[in-house]
Design an enzyme around this catalytic site. Structure first.
Site, PDB file in Angstrom:
ATOM      1  CD  GLN A  82      -2.448   1.564   2.551  1.00  0.00           C
ATOM      2  OE1 GLN A  82      -2.930   0.431   3.586  1.00  0.00           O
ATOM      3  NE2 GLN A  82      -1.200   1.926   3.545  1.00  0.00           N
ATOM      4  N   GLY A  83       0.345   2.045  -0.621  1.00  0.00           N
ATOM      5  CA  GLY A  83       1.084   3.424  -1.110  1.00  0.00           C
ATOM      6  C   GLY A  83       0.357   4.559  -0.927  1.00  0.00           C
ATOM      7  CE1 TYR A  84      -3.527   3.729  -0.052  1.00  0.00           C
ATOM      8  CE2 TYR A  84      -4.638   3.628   2.218  1.00  0.00           C
ATOM      9  CZ  TYR A  84      -4.372   3.799   0.850  1.00  0.00           C
ATOM     10  OH  TYR A  84      -5.786   2.943   0.620  1.00  0.00           O
ATOM     11  CB  SER A  85       2.114   7.326   5.097  1.00  0.00           C
ATOM     12  OG  SER A  85       1.492   6.608   5.859  1.00  0.00           O
TER      13      SER A  85
ATOM     14  CB  SER B 220       4.454  -2.838   5.867  1.00  0.00           C
ATOM     15  OG  SER B 220       3.070  -2.522   5.625  1.00  0.00           O
TER      16      SER B 220
ATOM     17  CD  GLU C  38      -4.452  -0.106   8.381  1.00  0.00           C
ATOM     18  OE1 GLU C  38      -3.092  -0.207   7.848  1.00  0.00           O
ATOM     19  OE2 GLU C  38      -4.750   1.754   8.163  1.00  0.00           O
TER      20      GLU C  38
END
Lengths: 354, 399
Positions: free
Chosen positions: B125-128, B160, B243
């Site tokens: 997951q590429g969010y922050s 992660s 989440e």
């Protein structure tokens, strides 16, 4: 599966809340604080709503509800810091009498003709020289911090956790009001000198049933009182302005309120389960009750302090009256077992104490 | 109040128990990696029998059952009681698949869901970003359209499983002129695309639980977008809510607390068992009461989901905040009852529980911060739960 309150329980809660809001506002509580005997007309009104007979079976003139219903009512009375002997007369005394198989006094209690006090503190953690001796069926000794200084009779525990019924007006019975911080309920020292006493039971398990019922309802009282303090803090912060803003817009204040809410909200389910488990005899009822009262004592204490701080200087004054809730929560914490004693009891139930 | 699941579920529970009994010896071994044939075969078997991806339509590789919260709960209970392997988890399964089912095109559903739930595609997951943590919507990784391709430049962090992932679902800024919440898009692309560099981020536990991911002129086909251009924030928010609660399940906390009880019965201080020390015992009981409250709160939430008849907004909002902090304190007590032995880590011969007490103590500090910090949770609780106003924005801050 249904984990929550029924429609009937929500309606019961709403109707009592409406009554208390109209009939027992803070000014009435202040009047009782000045003159303890002013709690009698309030109690009379509540008995007309059926509260005295709430958990007494219908066959004995009561409403026949269970301890989950009692918890729901207890929360509402705590929210409105309602004066009176609900805990002793309507919860603990009937629980003890029913468990002892002594049903002949229940109808009078349900009808509001009797206020029954509870003098069991020596069974929880005896202080000083309190305690009772029995000889020839008569009781001599003293009980400290007996619930309700204006009761018509008391249920008193003997040295082996047996239970006696003692009439307040009988020979050899003297009562002294013990002033405490909490003016919404009265406590007394009960001195007996060769007082006539009726043995209710010599089964020590009966006392436990009364304590369990009292503790879960006491915990619900703290839940309600703490919820009211949180609601008052949020409302006050929403109208009090400093630095050209309502203080509710400051993160420091918001986080205090969020911390109160996040600690308090999960308590609701804990209390419900405690009441339900006691009524149904489910496991782990006694463990849940010990934890419920201990945990609520801690959470409510935190809310009592934090809500007062959100109110700033006004919270410290008599004017706002917030201290009545603060003191009610403080009294609930000590009565029927402080959190430390209850946690040790929880450990003992699980056989974790050598 | 009715805490039973009802007699109509007895047969279902028996069915699950029978499956567990018949297969408990056939589950993968602890050392089998996520791409090993044994793990893949196990996953396929779970799905085929309805014990994973239960409600995902058969057309997309799932089992195709009607949603039934109690059935899912019974499966979880029986697998947990037998300590049976529950199959693949990970962000592709828990977060991306629900989004694709709701917002993906038919082609995207066909392309990704079957392979993802079978563990053939691992996602990150590429969010922050370094400059966009709590204020995620201020992210600056940009994607510009060049012909039929997005060209992506920027950096993600706290990613992660990036080092083992096949694909990434990623929030990028595609509309730089729009207000910050309306300028983001949700893109999917392969991790072996040229221009992607993954660097492990070693954390305080000593492990690299996260990575940094750098994008330099990464070219991605134009149609690999979920939802419309500029709708990425709404897509991401729908799954972030999912989440949060799952980061701190109360049953796992109670299981760890029971581990502390066993530890206290075994460890001695000056010859006396830790459980016989009244101060430690009080700390233990205090935690037990708090965990118990969260367990019943969880039952209340479960009941509200089944019956749709209760307002449990606040009860749900507090789970991440209280649950992660509670867990951190439980692990802390586990360490404290051991004293100096509690310091043991790595190859120390006095290590207890494979070093899990220290590891989890640190890991849960990470979870207090990750997935929306405790402070962000308190903002959400006070604003959306208690109706308190937002902090006024400074005149100099962005839109």
């Amino acid at each position: 599966m249904e984990f929550g309150l029924s429609q009937e329980q929500i309606l019961l809660q709403d109707s009592i809340a409406r009554y208390l809001k109209d009939q027992v506002p803070l000014d009435e509580v202040r009047a009782v604080a000045e003159d303890p005997e002013r709690d009698q007309p309030i109690w009379h009104g509540l008995t007309e709503l059926g509260l005295a007979g709430l958990i007494i079976p219908e066959a004995h003139g009561g409403v026949g509800l269970g301890l989950l219903d009692a918890v729901v009512v207890g929360e509402t009375l705590g929210y409105h810091i309602t004066p009176g002997p609900f805990l002793s007369t309507a919860i603990m005394a009937p629980s003890l009498l029913i468990a002892a198989g002594q049903t002949d006094r229940l109808a009078d209690i349900a009808a509001g003709r009797y206020r029954v006090g509870i003098a069991l503190s020596e069974a929880v953690g005896a202080r000083l020289d309190a305690g009772m001796a029995v000889s020839d069926g008569r009781l001599t000794g003293k009980a400290l911090f007996a619930l309700d200084a204006m009761a018509d009779a008391y249920i008193v525990n003997g040295p082996n956790r047996q239970l006696y019924w003692v009439d307040s007006e009988g020979p050899g019975v003297t009562r002294t009001l013990l002033t405490t911080i909490d003016k919404t309920r009265t406590l007394c020292e009960l001195k007996l000198d060769q007082a006539e006493a009726t043995l209710l039971t010599d089964d020590p398990a009966v006392l436990q049933a009364g304590l369990d019922a009292g503790r879960i309802v006491q915990a619900s009282d703290s839940l309600g009182a703490a919820q009211c303090m949180l609601d008052q803090a949020v409302a006050y912060a929403g109208q009090r302005e400093q630095f050209n803003r309502v203080i509710a817009s400051f993160q420091a204040v918001k986080h205090m309120c969020a911390e109160m809410a996040s600690q308090l909200e999960p308590c609701r389910a804990l209390i419900w389960y405690g009441g339900h488990a006691l009524s149904e005899g489910n496991d782990p009822a006694r463990l849940t009750v010990c934890h419920a009262k201990a945990h609520l004592s801690e959470v409510a204490q935190f809310v009592a302090r934090t809500s007062t701080e959100v109110h700033g200087g006004m919270g410290f004054t008599d004017l706002v009256g917030l201290h009545y809730w603060f003191k009610r929560i403080g009294a609930n914490r000590q009565l029927l077992g402080s959190p430390e004693l209850l946690r040790e009891e929880a450990a003992r139930i699980q056989m974790l104490v050598a | 109040m009715d805490l039973t699941y009802g007699p109509e579920y007895n047969a279902f529970r028996a069915e699950v128990k029978a499956f567990v009994d018949a297969n408990i010896d056939q589950q993968p071994k602890p050392g089998d990696g996520p791409r090993s044939p044994a793990v893949r075969a196990w996953q396929a078997k779970l799905i085929r029998n309805g014990y994973h991806s239960r409600t995902i339509p058969e057309a997309y590789g799932g089992y195709g059952a009607e949603p039934d919260i109690i059935q899912s709960r019974i499966i979880a209970e029986e697998f947990s009681a037998a300590q049976m392997n529950t199959g693949f988890s990970g962000q592709g399964i828990s977060m991306l698949t629900p989004v694709l089912l709701e917002l993906g095109t038919e082609a995207q559903k066909q392309q990704f869901i079957r392979k993802t739930i079978h563990g053939e595609l691992i996602w990150c997951q590429g969010y922050s970003e370094p400059g966009a943590g709590s204020d995620l919507a201020s992210l600056t990784t940009k994607a510009e359209l060049d012909g039929d391709e997005w060209v992506i430049n920027g950096q993600k962090i706290w990613t992660s499983t990036a080092q083992i992932s096949d694909w990434i679902f990623c929030l990028v800024r595609t509309e730089p002129e729009a207000p910050k919440h309306l300028g983001i898009s949700f893109l999917l692309f392969e991790m072996n695309t040229p221009g992607i560099e993954v660097r492990p981020l070693v954390d305080m536990t000593g492990a690299a639980n996260f990575n940094e991911v750098f994008f330099t002129d990464v070219r991605v086909p134009k149609d690999q977008i979920v939802g419309q251009r500029g709708q990425g924030w709404q897509v991401a928010n729908a799954i972030l809510g999912h989440e949060r609660g799952s980061l701190a399940p109360p049953d796992a906390a109670m299981s760890r607390l029971n581990g502390v009880i066993r530890l206290m019965q075994q460890e001695t201080i000056g010859g006396a068992r830790a459980i016989d020390n009244p101060v430690f015992r009080d700390r233990l009981m205090r935690l037990q009461g708090r965990v118990m409250a969260m367990q019943y709160n969880d039952m209340r939430l479960l009941s509200a989901r089944i019956n749709q008849n209760q307002d449990t907004k606040l009860a749900g909002m507090v789970v991440k905040l209280i649950g992660t902090e509670l867990r951190h304190e439980i692990e802390c007590l586990g360490i404290d009852v051991m004293g100096e032995i509690g310091l043991s880590y790595g190859d120390n011969p006095y290590l207890r529980g494979n070093g899990s007490w220290q590891y989890q103590y640190m890991y849960f500090l990470g979870l207090i911060i990750g997935g929306g910090t405790s402070q962000i949770q308190k903002n959400i609780i006070s604003e959306r739960g208690l109706g308190m106003p937002k902090e006024p924005k400074l005149a100099t801050s962005g839109a």
